[in-house]
Design an enzyme around this catalytic site. Structure first.
Site, mmCIF file in Angstrom:
data_model
loop_
_atom_site.group_PDB
_atom_site.id
_atom_site.type_symbol
_atom_site.label_atom_id
_atom_site.label_comp_id
_atom_site.label_asym_id
_atom_site.label_seq_id
_atom_site.Cartn_x
_atom_site.Cartn_y
_atom_site.Cartn_z
ATOM 1 N N SER A 205 0.858 -1.222 -0.257
ATOM 2 C CA SER A 205 -0.005 -0.090 -0.038
ATOM 3 C C SER A 205 1.129 1.376 0.088
ATOM 4 O O SER A 205 1.637 1.342 -0.890
ATOM 5 C CB SER A 205 -0.956 -0.035 1.068
ATOM 6 O OG SER A 205 -2.066 0.963 1.147
ATOM 7 N N ASP A 416 -8.331 -5.586 -5.668
ATOM 8 C CA ASP A 416 -8.209 -4.558 -4.722
ATOM 9 C C ASP A 416 -8.965 -3.507 -5.032
ATOM 10 O O ASP A 416 -9.095 -2.679 -6.051
ATOM 11 C CB ASP A 416 -6.661 -4.120 -4.975
ATOM 12 C CG ASP A 416 -6.122 -3.155 -4.038
ATOM 13 O OD1 ASP A 416 -6.934 -2.204 -3.531
ATOM 14 O OD2 ASP A 416 -4.819 -3.030 -3.800
ATOM 15 N N HIS A 455 -6.740 -5.750 -1.072
ATOM 16 C CA HIS A 455 -5.861 -4.819 -0.790
ATOM 17 C C HIS A 455 -4.911 -5.472 0.220
ATOM 18 O O HIS A 455 -4.960 -5.418 1.279
ATOM 19 C CB HIS A 455 -6.581 -3.746 -0.385
ATOM 20 C CG HIS A 455 -5.382 -2.453 -0.093
ATOM 21 N ND1 HIS A 455 -4.532 -2.029 -1.269
ATOM 22 C CD2 HIS A 455 -5.006 -1.689 0.880
ATOM 23 C CE1 HIS A 455 -3.926 -1.054 -0.830
ATOM 24 N NE2 HIS A 455 -3.846 -1.026 0.742
#
Ligand code: CA
Length: 526
Positions: A205, A416, A455
């Protein structure tokens, strides 16, 4: 500028003498036994003199459960009282870095007192960060690594800290991580009387964005880098999340409720699952899925078994890319298959919050700015200009990193809902274009797309993988990953394994044996 320390210079020279993709000579020499350090050796680090850095804590933590205490916890209440488990004693060092007059970067370095694997692994952050990543540090420590993390130069989430603090924006964008890498290695060398044989970065991320920034800007900091779901188009992602939120904030009837998202998801999977040759509930390559939400449009009465015309438009909007009118580069949307991760306002709450703060504090510098003021075409460009390549990590020139022998593993879940998977595929392709067809990018940089993964993990697809072990084998033994086996678990038991393949290859079922076992798949080009 800090003068490079001697062992680092030697280290770079060794790597530079080898061609890309060649296993290092260092892996052929037997490692001496791991040094053993006592509490006094850790205490001594309190008096270490480092340019631009102040050691605020150096204390041995015994094996077993420990609870975070000052100094960093005192400055960051959410961290106080968190409990972790160290499998063996370690030396905990906290340092404050001030590379600029306005900088106040906190880092911590944790080093095993025994059984050090002679490696360093720095770990990344999430969103706008503002906190040291203690859980990830604990994982690295318990694997034998000396590890480090930074709060990126401010305390707490959001971006309000950035107003009037351009130097802190630089710290967040790239300087905190770079400075941390340099100082951590010096602390490691002081503690063990030897620097790390290998240095790694591991982040997902925002931590994936940090990974790419390091690869692009500081090619000598790490030998191997893991970039998970990188938010490398930081301003583009902000624009996408805000664009969708603007559209849905004032149009409640156009929103997709959870039952509607379920409906859409089932229809997408039904339409595209078998395109990869195997009906397994997963879309191996969503780019081949040309599902049109209009097939779900209500014919008669409205309800949860169909979509209104406005809802069909919303689905199309969330899948759609927007193009930066100046650079002509597409800012990708979310992929077919990701619908279960959507929210009433489109992208995840974190994507929206980060996007809002990006425009509010970093682009317009106006705390009263709200998403209804968003002008997609003008503001995409404005956001990139305001950033000036500080937080964005879009530079496709990885040649300095790759050519010195650095290895980069990138991964991204196709489902995601927070950072578009297109960030990863587009960037990989831009690197190939930039370095040219003759340059063998694949020998040092591979991207693994994970079907059905959310994610940084989660989702219906195989979503647990060991990229650290994979990267170690590549860097230390020259074994490039031709596939990475990911697993999916239900109720704590693995119920499916599947290879992730180096993009643009995909996993194809051989036609024999269980389709829940990775051994029955091969990676091949489509
Ligand atoms: Ca399938």
């Amino acid at each position: 500028m800090r003068k490079p320390i001697v062992w680092r210079g030697v280290f770079i020279a060794v790597l530079a003498s080898q061609g890309p993709g060649q296993p290092s000579l260092r892996s052929e020499t037997a490692a001496p036994p791991a040094p053993v350090r006592d509490a006094a050796a850790c205490d001594q680090l309190a008096s270490l003199t480092l340019p631009g850095a102040t050691v605020t804590l150096a204390r041995q933590v015994e094996a077993g459960e420990f609870t975070l205490s000052s100094p960093s916890a005192a400055a960051n209440p959410p961290e106080a009282g968190q409990t972790f488990k160290a499998v063996s004693a370690f030396c905990r060092v906290a340092v404050t870095l001030r590379p600029s007059a306005d900088s106040d970067i906190k880092i911590e370095v944790w080093m095993p007192a025994t059984n050090w694997n002679r490696k360093f692994q720095a770990v990344g952050n999430g969103a706008f960060s503002g906190a040291i990543s203690y859980p990830a540090m604990t994982t690295a420590l318990n694997r034998g690594y000396a590890t480090a993390s930074t709060d990126t130069g401010h305390v707490g989430g959001g971006a309000s800290w950035s107003l009037g603090h351009p130097e802190k924006v630089i710290d967040f964008g790239w300087r905190a991580v770079h400075e941390m890498a340099a100082v951590s290695k010096q602390i490691v060398a002081a503690y063990y009387d030897a620097g790390p044989r290998w240095s790694y970065w591991n982040g997902c991320s925002a931590g994936g964005r940090q990974a790419m920034k390091e690869a692009q800007r500081f090619p000598a900091d790490f030998d191997g880098i893991i970039a998970g779901a990188p938010g490398l188009d930081w301003t583009g992602r902000a624009a996408q999340a805000v664009r969708i939120a603007k559209s849905l904030e004032t149009a409640e009837a156009a929103r997709l409720s959870p039952p509607h998202r379920q409906l859409l998801h089932r229809a997408v999977v039904d339409a595209c699952d078998a395109l990869d040759g195997l009906k397994d509930g997963l879309i191996e390559n969503p780019r081949r899925c040309t599902f049109d939400p209009a097939v779900l449009e209500c014919k008669g009465s409205e309800g949860t078994s169909c979509l209104t015309t406005a809802q069909v438009q919303t689905a199309r909007l969330i899948y759609s890319a927007v193009v930066n009118p100046r650079s002509k580069r597409a800012i990708t949307g979310l992929e077919p298959g990701s619908e279960l991760g959507w929210t009433d306002l489109g992208w995840t709450a974190s994507a929206r919050a980060t996007g809002l703060d990006q425009f509010r504090f970093l682009v317009f510098k106006n705390p009263a700015w709200d998403v209804q003021r968003f002008d997609v075409e003008a503001d995409i460009v404005r956001a990139e200009d305001a950033d000036g390549d500080t937080i964005n990590a879009l530079d496709p020139d990885l040649k300095p990193f790759l050519s010195r022998g650095g290895k980069l593993i990138q991964y991204h879940g196709w489902s995601d809902p927070q950072i578009s998977p297109g960030n990863s595929t587009q960037y990989y392709e831009r690197v190939q274009e930039r370095l040219g067809g003759a340059y063998d990018v694949r020998s040092s940089y591979r991207l693994f797309m994970a079907p059905g993964m959310g994610h940084c993990g989660g989702g219906e697809g195989p979503n647990t993988l060991d990229m650290v072990g994979t990267l170690e084998q590549w860097v230390e033994q020259g074994r490039a990953p031709d596939r990475v086996v990911a697993s999916h678990s239900s109720n704590g038991a693995v119920d499916r394994t599947r290879p992730l393949c180096p993009y643009p290859q995909v996993a194809v079922y051989t036609g024999t044996g269980s389709s829940d076992q990775a051994a029955n798949f091969i990676c091949k080009a489509q």
